[in-house]
Every structure is written in C-alpha cells, then in structure tokens.
Design an enzyme around this catalytic site. Structure first.
Site, PDB file in Angstrom:
ATOM      1  CG  ASP A   1       0.605  15.941  27.879  1.00  0.00           C
ATOM      2  OD1 ASP A   1      -0.230  15.077  28.194  1.00  0.00           O
ATOM      3  OD2 ASP A   1       1.828  15.775  28.004  1.00  0.00           O
TER       4      ASP A   1
ATOM      5  CG  ASN B   1      13.423  14.006  26.036  1.00  0.00           C
ATOM      6  OD1 ASN B   1      12.575  13.865  26.911  1.00  0.00           O
ATOM      7  ND2 ASN B   1      13.154  14.596  24.878  1.00  0.00           N
TER       8      ASN B   1
ATOM      9  CG  HIS C   1       9.340  14.764  27.642  1.00  0.00           C
ATOM     10  ND1 HIS C   1       9.664  14.028  26.530  1.00  0.00           N
ATOM     11  CD2 HIS C   1       8.193  14.213  28.107  1.00  0.00           C
ATOM     12  CE1 HIS C   1       8.768  13.078  26.344  1.00  0.00           C
ATOM     13  NE2 HIS C   1       7.865  13.164  27.289  1.00  0.00           N
TER      14      HIS C   1
ATOM     15  CD  GLU D   1       9.835  16.823  23.833  1.00  0.00           C
ATOM     16  OE1 GLU D   1      10.640  16.356  24.665  1.00  0.00           O
ATOM     17  OE2 GLU D   1       9.253  16.121  22.990  1.00  0.00           O
TER      18      GLU D   1
HETATM   19  C1  GLP Z   1       4.737  11.330  27.012  1.00  0.00           C
HETATM   20  C2  GLP Z   1       3.820  12.246  27.871  1.00  0.00           C
HETATM   21  C3  GLP Z   1       4.351  12.386  29.266  1.00  0.00           C
HETATM   22  C4  GLP Z   1       4.815  11.041  29.755  1.00  0.00           C
HETATM   23  C5  GLP Z   1       6.050  10.623  28.987  1.00  0.00           C
HETATM   24  C6  GLP Z   1       6.534   9.226  29.310  1.00  0.00           C
HETATM   25  O1  GLP Z   1       5.231  11.913  25.864  1.00  0.00           O
HETATM   26  N1  GLP Z   1       3.528  13.520  27.331  1.00  0.00           N
HETATM   27  O2  GLP Z   1       3.341  12.922  30.102  1.00  0.00           O
HETATM   28  O3  GLP Z   1       5.160  11.108  31.114  1.00  0.00           O
HETATM   29  O4  GLP Z   1       5.906  10.820  27.604  1.00  0.00           O
HETATM   30  O5  GLP Z   1       5.706   8.255  28.760  1.00  0.00           O
HETATM   31  P1  GLP Z   1       5.734   6.753  29.158  1.00  0.00           P
HETATM   32  O6  GLP Z   1       5.110   6.633  30.498  1.00  0.00           O
HETATM   33  O7  GLP Z   1       4.909   6.060  28.108  1.00  0.00           O
HETATM   34  O8  GLP Z   1       7.160   6.309  29.162  1.00  0.00           O
END
Ligand code: GLP
Length: 240
Positions: free
Chosen positions: A67, A136, A138, A143
């Site tokens: 993304d 959450n 995702h 989402e």
């Molecule tokens: C982000 C990304 C995800 C990621 C998630 C967790 O928003 N789009 O790909 O896995 O949130 O992030 P983190 O590893 O910083 O907790």
C-alpha cells in the site's frame, strides 16, 4: 496456521528471516510481497545483514508492496516509498526496476490503481507475502467494513488507523485519510503468508485471528484463515 512464539522483537525478526529463507530456498526468482509499519523494521535489518554476509541475494528478487498513502510525494519521509528505501532497498542489492509500490501522489488515482492491478496480474503469485496487522485487525489498508475488496483500490482510513499511524507524523491531522491498498484477494495470492506481530497492542487482534471461525469483513485478518500456509510469528506479549 503455524504459530511461532518468540521471546522478544529481535527473536521475532530473526525467526521471520529464517522462515522466509527456508520458504525461498528452491525458488530461482523470488517474488516477495512487502509490508511497512514498525513491525517488519527488524526483519528488514536482518535481511540487510544477511545480504551483507552474502546469505541473501536480492539481485533476482522482485517485490510488490501492499500500500501507499494518497497524496504524499515519494520523496517525503512519511511515504511508504521513502520507508522502503530507507529500511531496505537502499541497503541491499535489489534492482530499482524490480521493486514496486503503488504510485499514489498523482492526479489520476484511478489510473494508478488500474496500473497496480495490471502489474499484480503480470507478476502473478508471490512466493511469500510479509504482513503486519493493525490493532483493529486490518491487513494492508483493508479496514473493517461491511464488504472487503478483492483487488487493489483506493481506501478510506479509519479513525483508529489514523490515530495509530499518527506517531509517524507531527499530528493526527497530517495523516493522509486515504491510501491505495492491495485487496484481500491480492494478499491471499501468495504461496505463503508470514504475518508478524509484537507487543501488547496486538494481543487482541492476534487472539481474534487465531480463534475466529468466521470470515468477518469487520475483522479483515479473518480472511487469512482460508489460506493453506500462514505463519504467525509473534512475540510472547502479542501471543499472551
Ligand atoms: C499500517 C499498514 C499495515 C501495517 C499496520 C500495522 O497501517 N498499512 O501494512 O501492517 O498498519 O503497523 P505497525 O507494524 O506499525 O503496527
């Protein structure tokens, strides 16, 4: 699902590299799906070390990222383009033409989405998809919602995610409200999925992922349950 419990973040990162190397050992031209966020930073450090030691060659690796935020210049420190260069690409022998991240800073976002969908079609199945998970539930930027998309498209970030990701920005107001994200079908189009999680904040999501028996679009990670080869590599806090 194979669950691998690690003592701490460092062990999680080392174990993840070990698992990925094992999964790729007989693959001539590996295709890797890459994720951003804090969770895989340690894994990327381990990849850099392995590359320096000659234990992981990136010259034949092709990668696709999950993304990118809409409206952020790739040169901007908060973009996922910048993140990937800073945490991995600039430090290993990957070829510039072999890594791919959605281009979400132009005027024609629909075209950018169409191009990424085409690219994913051309590249085909990934050998390994690396994933993190949002608090959450995702995955990528899919989402919780009434329905989830199969392919790549423009998504609206939830307040939860904006809040969680605001730590990378000066204030929550600066976090982009939209992103281009692979869909659930894109994520599942991999031979193996390696999901990493660490820390207390991920406990609830990991517990739900392990125990759910339902495909629930309000808990996007539940769709991983239909995949035949998912590794959850997590520290003991996330698995508590
Ligand atoms: C982000 C990304 C995800 C990621 C998630 C967790 O928003 N789009 O790909 O896995 O949130 O992030 P983190 O590893 O910083 O907790």
């Amino acid at each position: 699902m194979k669950i691998i419990k690690c003592e701490n973040y460092q062990e999680m990162s080392e174990k993840a590299l070990e698992v990925i190397q094992e999964l790729l050992k007989d693959v001539e031209k590996p295709v890797l799906g890459l994720a951003t966020g804090s969770t895989p930073e340690g894994l990327y450090q381990e990849m850099i070390k392995a590359n320096e030691k000659g234990e992981m060659d990136f010259s034949d690796i092709c990668s696709v990222n999950l993304d990118e935020y809409v409206g952020i210049d790739p040169e901007n420190e908060q973009s996922y383009h910048y993140y990937m260069k800073d945490h991995l690409f600039d430090h290993v022998n990957i070829k510039e033409e072999n890594y791919n991240i959605p281009k979400a800073d132009g005027d024609d976002l629909d075209k950018a989405v169409e191009e990424y969908n085409q690219l994913l079609d051309e590249i085909g199945r990934r050998n390994v998809q690396i994933l993190g998970i949002g608090n959450n539930g995702h995955i990528a930027f899919n989402e919780p919602d009434k329905t989830l998309s199969i392919g790549t498209r423009i998504v609206q970030l939830t307040d939860d995610t904006i809040e969680a990701n605001s730590r990378f920005f000066d204030s929550p107001e600066e976090v982009p409200k939209k992103a281009i994200s692979m869909g659930i079908g894109d994520i599942l189009n991999a031979d193996h999925i390696v999901l990493l999680a660490n820390g207390k904040g991920k406990q609830k999501a990991i517990h739900q992922l392990i125990h759910t028996e339902e495909l629930d679009p309000m808990f996007p990670a539940s769709f991983l349950k239909v995949h035949p080869s998912v590794f959850i590599i997590a520290d003991k806090e996330a698995l508590a």
